[in-house]
Design an enzyme around this catalytic site. Structure first.
Site, PDB file in Angstrom:
ATOM      1  N   MET A  30      68.389-100.574  81.876  1.00 13.71           N
ATOM      2  CA  MET A  30      68.350-101.888  82.525  1.00 13.71           C
ATOM      3  C   MET A  30      69.325-101.909  83.701  1.00 13.71           C
ATOM      4  SD  MET A  30      67.550-104.677  79.633  1.00 13.71           S
ATOM      5  CE  MET A  30      69.209-104.891  79.037  1.00 13.71           C
ATOM      6  N   GLY A  31      69.818-100.753  84.093  1.00 11.09           N
ATOM      7  CA  GLY A  31      70.660-100.672  85.283  1.00 11.09           C
ATOM      8  C   GLY A  31      72.111-101.027  85.030  1.00 11.09           C
ATOM      9  N   HIS A  34      76.534 -96.885  83.864  1.00  7.55           N
ATOM     10  CA  HIS A  34      77.899 -96.449  83.560  1.00  7.55           C
ATOM     11  C   HIS A  34      77.822 -95.049  82.956  1.00  7.55           C
ATOM     12  CE1 HIS A  34      76.737 -97.453  79.490  1.00  7.55           C
ATOM     13  NE2 HIS A  34      76.520 -98.701  79.844  1.00  7.55           N
ATOM     14  N   HIS A  37      74.977 -94.217  80.454  1.00  4.49           N
ATOM     15  CA  HIS A  37      73.693 -93.872  81.095  1.00  4.49           C
ATOM     16  C   HIS A  37      73.782 -92.484  81.732  1.00  4.49           C
ATOM     17  CE1 HIS A  37      73.817 -98.435  81.538  1.00  4.49           C
ATOM     18  NE2 HIS A  37      72.689 -98.269  80.883  1.00  4.49           N
ATOM     19  N   ASP A 150      72.424 -97.872  70.997  1.00  6.65           N
ATOM     20  CA  ASP A 150      71.398 -98.802  70.522  1.00  6.65           C
ATOM     21  C   ASP A 150      70.631 -98.090  69.413  1.00  6.65           C
ATOM     22  OD1 ASP A 150      71.364-101.137  72.721  1.00  6.65           O
ATOM     23  OD2 ASP A 150      71.805 -99.225  73.661  1.00  6.65           O
ATOM     24  N   LYS A 184      80.928 -97.978  75.823  1.00  9.37           N
ATOM     25  CA  LYS A 184      80.584 -98.429  77.183  1.00  9.37           C
ATOM     26  C   LYS A 184      79.305 -99.254  77.127  1.00  9.37           C
ATOM     27  CE  LYS A 184      82.985 -94.978  79.745  1.00  9.37           C
ATOM     28  NZ  LYS A 184      83.714 -95.280  80.966  1.00  9.37           N
TER      29      LYS A 184
HETATM   30  P1  AMP Z   1      70.666-100.308  78.698  1.00 16.22           P
HETATM   31  O1  AMP Z   1      70.712-100.168  80.183  1.00 16.22           O
HETATM   32  O2  AMP Z   1      71.866-100.989  78.112  1.00 16.22           O
HETATM   33  O3  AMP Z   1      69.352-100.852  78.193  1.00 16.22           O
HETATM   34  O4  AMP Z   1      70.743 -98.835  78.123  1.00 16.22           O
HETATM   35  C1  AMP Z   1      69.851 -97.835  78.551  1.00 16.22           C
HETATM   36  C2  AMP Z   1      70.025 -96.625  77.667  1.00 16.22           C
HETATM   37  O5  AMP Z   1      71.383 -96.169  77.779  1.00 16.22           O
HETATM   38  C3  AMP Z   1      69.779 -96.922  76.185  1.00 16.22           C
HETATM   39  O6  AMP Z   1      69.079 -95.828  75.609  1.00 16.22           O
HETATM   40  C4  AMP Z   1      71.167 -97.049  75.635  1.00 16.22           C
HETATM   41  O7  AMP Z   1      71.263 -96.709  74.262  1.00 16.22           O
HETATM   42  C5  AMP Z   1      71.922 -96.048  76.472  1.00 16.22           C
HETATM   43  N1  AMP Z   1      73.353 -96.371  76.472  1.00 16.22           N
HETATM   44  C6  AMP Z   1      73.923 -97.542  76.815  1.00 16.22           C
HETATM   45  N2  AMP Z   1      75.260 -97.490  76.616  1.00 16.22           N
HETATM   46  C7  AMP Z   1      75.526 -96.261  76.119  1.00 16.22           C
HETATM   47  C8  AMP Z   1      76.713 -95.597  75.691  1.00 16.22           C
HETATM   48  N3  AMP Z   1      77.899 -96.194  75.734  1.00 16.22           N
HETATM   49  N4  AMP Z   1      76.604 -94.325  75.256  1.00 16.22           N
HETATM   50  C9  AMP Z   1      75.402 -93.718  75.192  1.00 16.22           C
HETATM   51  N5  AMP Z   1      74.240 -94.280  75.562  1.00 16.22           N
HETATM   52  C10 AMP Z   1      74.298 -95.531  76.030  1.00 16.22           C
END
Ligand code: AMP
Length: 282
Positions: A30-31, A34, A37, A150, A184
Site C-alpha cells: 500500500m506504499g 519502509h 517492504h 501481517d 516497522k
Molecule cells: P502494507 O504496505 O502495509 O500493506 O504491506 C505490504 C507488504 O509488506 C505486506 O506483505 C506486509 O506484510 C509487508 N510488511 C509490512 N511491514 C513489514 C515489516 N515490518 N516486515 C516485513 N514485512 C512487512
C-alpha cells in the site's frame, strides 16, 4: 524507475519480459515504503529476473471507520526506495482502474478470516483476497512476496492460492523491526513521541511470551494472561486482541502442541498496531 498506472501498461511490460523467458516477482504494497517492504523487494530481486512492486491503497480492505483517507502516501519516495532495492516497475493504479463502474465480483474466505483481525475488521480480508487475486491476474507473477508482519494475511493468501489452484509460489518474509523492537509499519507515522515509546509494549509483550514458551510453558491461556497483564500496565495502550492460534487454520488453541502463531492487535492512542511471532521461528 518506471511507474505505470494502467493494467494495460503492466501487461504490455510483463509480456515483453516473458518473450525472453524472464521470471517475474510481485510485491504487493500500500506504499509509503519502509525497510519491511524493502526486504520483500530485495527477496524478489534475488529470486526473479524482474520485479513488479504494486503501490495501491486498496479502498476495499478498509472499513468505514478506518484510516483510508489519512493513510500516508508518497509515490516519489516509494519510487526511489523501490529503485534502490532493484525493482523494475511500479504499478500505481487509481481506484477506478482497479474497480471500474459496476464492479461486482469478489473473492472471499471463511474459517481463516473469522479470527484475529478478521473479527475487528469484518470486510478486510474480502478486500485483500479480491485485490490480491486481481494483482495476480494482472501481473501473472511466478512468485509473490508477503511479510510475516501481517501473519494472518500471509496465511489467508497461501490458503487462497491453494484452494483456487493459482499458479504461483507465495514467499513469506521475516518481520523487519526498528532498533528498539517496534515492527516497522507505515502506520507508525501516526504515533506522537509518547505513543512511539508506548508502542514498544507490543514487541516487549511478545518477547515475554516467547521467553515463557522457551521456558517450557505450554498453556496458551497462561501465556496470553502474562502478555495482557504486561500490556495493560501501559496507559496509552488498549488491547484489541492477544491470541495464540494454529498457524495453518488461525483457530485458537489451548495447548502448544503444534506450530502456532502468537498474535496481537493493540491500539496505541488511536493507532491500531499489530505484531506477532510464529513458534517455529523461536
Ligand atoms: P502494507 O504496505 O502495509 O500493506 O504491506 C505490504 C507488504 O509488506 C505486506 O506483505 C506486509 O506484510 C509487508 N510488511 C509490512 N511491514 C513489514 C515489516 N515490518 N516486515 C516485513 N514485512 C512487512
Amino acid at each position: 524507475m518506471k511507474i505505470v498506472k494502467t493494467v494495460a501498461e503492466v501487461r504490455a511490460q510483463v509480456a515483453e519480459w516473458r518473450k525472453t523467458g524472464m521470471s517475474v516477482g510481485l510485491v504487493p504494497t500500500m506504499g509509503y515504503l519502509h525497510e519491511g517492504h524493502a526486504s520483500l523487494i530485495k527477496a524478489s530481486v534475488r529470486d526473479n529476473d524482474k520485479t513488479v512492486v504494486s503501490v495501491f491503497v486498496n479502498p476495499m480492505q478498509f472499513g468505514p471507520a478506518e484510516d483510508l483517507e489519512s493513510y500516508p502516501r508518497d509515490i516519489n519516495r516509494d519510487s526511489l526506495l523501490a529503485g534502490e532495492c532493484g525493482a523494475d516497475l511500479i504499478f500505481n493504479p487509481e481506484p477506478e482502474e482497479m474497480y471500474h463502474e459496476g464492479f461486482s465480483s469478489f473473492v472471499d474466505m471463511s474459517v481463516l478470516t473469522q479470527e484475529l483481525c478478521g473479527l475487528s475488521r469484518p470486510v478486510h480480508f474480502r478486500g485483500v483476497c479480491t485485490v490480491v487475486t486481481k494483482l495476480f491476474n494482472i501481473v501473472k507473477p511466478d512468485r509473490a512476496y508477503f511479510g510475516k508482519k501481517d501473519a494472518q494475511q500471509l496465511a489467508v493468501v497461501r490458503h487462497m492460492v491453494d484452494d483456487l489452484n493459482m499458479d504461483l509460489t507465495i514467499v513469506g518474509c521475516p518481520i523487519i523491526r526498528e532498533d528498539d523492537g517496534l515492527a516497522k509499519s507505515s502506520r507508525n507515522t501516526y504515533l506522537n513521541a509518547d505513543e512511539r515509546k508506548a508502542a514498544l509494549v507490543l514487541s516487549k509483550a511478545l518477547a515475554l511470551g516467547a521467553d515463557l514458551i522457551r521456558g517450557g510453558e505450554k498453556s496458551c491461556s497462561a501465556i496470553i494472561a502474562k502478555m495482557k497483564e504486561f500490556i495493560e500496565k501501559e496507559p496509552l495502550a488498549r488491547i484489541d486482541y492477544v491470541k495464540i492460534v494454529d498457524c495453518a487454520t488461525m483457530q485458537q488453541i489451548d495447548t502448544l502442541d503444534r506450530p502456532a502463531l502468537a498474535a496481537m492487535a493493540v491500539y496505541i492512542g488511536k493507532t491500531r498496531l499489530i505484531d506477532n511471532f510464529f513458534t517455529e521461528d523461536l
